[in-house]
Design an enzyme around this catalytic site. Structure first.
Site: not given
Ligand code: UFG
Length: 343
Positions: A13, A83, A127, A129, A152, A156, A180, A298
């Site tokens: 991606y 990446f 990340s 994270t 994961y 990082k 990121y 979650r």
């Molecule tokens: N969310 C939902 N429903 C879903 C998916 C996500 O409500 O089906 C919410 C999550 O609870 C969160 C927000 O949407 O509050 C963002 O969730 P993402 O999974 O899109 O992103 P994250 O912030 O959890 O994770 C991202 C990257 C990871 C990285 C992380 C670092 O995907 O690779 O940021 O903070 F590790």
């Protein structure tokens, strides 16, 4: 002479968008990818967009002999952008060793092969994270890192520590780690975008798949966080802005403008949006209603993450240009094309 750049995970991606940005800036690109979470068709699409075909070698970066051999062929490369990694947070909790093995061996083998072939520059795909649940916002690069909530994320953090140790003993070696925040969006052509394997973990692909009828309903994970509407806040960033940041970081490395051998930059917009705001924005951009339901939290989600963008602006001369509605409309365009063309 064009600079040659090895891009591991260049069919993925963020990798594929960065390959396009590199080629548009006249770099010659060699993609190394095992295609474990991507598709070779991406190469034709990159060719269509840029008018040139990037060189491609299918290689499993866990296989040191093979990596070493491939790097031997491209020892005139000027830098590596790394990446290649597995990235599904929940899978990493279930299968931690798969993540530690893949993400860390890949980096280590890349670094060994770089050293043996005199390729002294690397940009690493990190990340936000690594900040865990930050004490202060916006997050600056000076914020303390914490043990991330998932294996994961921990790969990082460990990877950055590996880079720290390597530069200490390698005076010629230079690294930039880019942290990121939440990359979303797709190339304006609608030809390149995120193609998650199976059920998406992340919010935006889940939203677009729900709107496309692939998923029945989006579950919103919790509305009892200490935020304006109770849902978590994230700093969503357009993947094309992210790609452009890699080009600037690369130029900084190649022009030897670094102030230390390992530099770290946040890549975000500095703006935070809640999950409900993203949903509302999706509905207003696309003019359609999204089927969603509020459910429980979650594991591992933190209430608020958004970046301070000052350092990237000052040192890389980079800041994000694209707003949330553009991120959403490009994600939606890609999703619609994907359903029509690939499935
Ligand atoms: N969310 C939902 N429903 C879903 C998916 C996500 O409500 O089906 C919410 C999550 O609870 C969160 C927000 O949407 O509050 C963002 O969730 P993402 O999974 O899109 O992103 P994250 O912030 O959890 O994770 C991202 C990257 C990871 C990285 C992380 C670092 O995907 O690779 O940021 O903070 F590790």
């Amino acid at each position: 002479m064009k600079h040659k750049i090895i891009v591991t995970g260049g069919c993925g991606y963020i990798g594929s968008h960065t390959v396009i940005a590199l080629m548009e800036n006249d770099f010659e690109v060699i993609i190394l990818d095992d295609l474990s979470n991507s598709n070779e068709q991406i190469l034709d699409r990159i060719t269509k967009i840029t008018g040139r075909k990037p060189e491609f070698v299918k290689v499993d970066l866990k296989d040191l002999d093979h990596v070493h051999n491939v790097f031997g062929h491209f020892r005139d490369a000027d830098a590596v952008i790394h990446f290649a990694a597995h990235k599904a947070v929940s899978e990493s909790v279930q299968e931690p060793l798969k993540y530690y093995q893949n993400n860390l061996y890949s980096l280590i083998n890349t670094l060994i092969s770089q050293q043996e072939n005199g390729i002294h520059n690397i940009i690493f795909s990190s990340s936000a994270t690594v900040y865990g649940n930050p004490d202060t916002l916006p997050i600056t690069e000076k914020n303390k890192t914490q043990r991330p909530f998932s294996p994961y994320g921990n790969t990082k953090k460990i990877a950055e520590e590996i880079l720290e140790d390597v530069v200490l003993v390698s005076p010629d070696f230079s690294a930039i780690s880019l942290r990121y925040f939440n990359p979303i969006g797709a190339h304006e052509s609608g030809q390149i975008g995120e193609f998650p394997n199976g059920i998406p973990n992340n919010l935006m692909p889940y939203i677009t798949q729900t709107a496309a009828g692939v998923r029945e309903k989006l579950m919103v994970f919790g509305n009892d966080y200490p935020t304006k509407d109770g849902t978590p806040i994230r700093d969503y960033i357009h993947v094309v802005d992210l790609a452009e940041a890699h080009v600037l970081a690369l130029k900084r490395l190649l022009n030897k403008e670094q102030e230390s051998q390992l530099e770290i930059f946040n890549l975000g917009t500095g703006d935070g949006y809640s999950v409900l705001e993203v949903i509302q924005s999706f509905e207003s951009v696309t003019g359609s209603k999204l089927n969603f339901e509020i459910t429980g939290r979650r594991d591992g989600d933190v209430p608020k993450l958004f970046a301070s963008t000052d350092l990237a602006k000052e040192k890389l001369g980079w800041s994000a240009n694209r707003k949330l509605d553009e991120m959403i409309s490009s994600s939606w365009k890609w999703e619609q094309n994907l359903r029509e063309e690939l499935i």
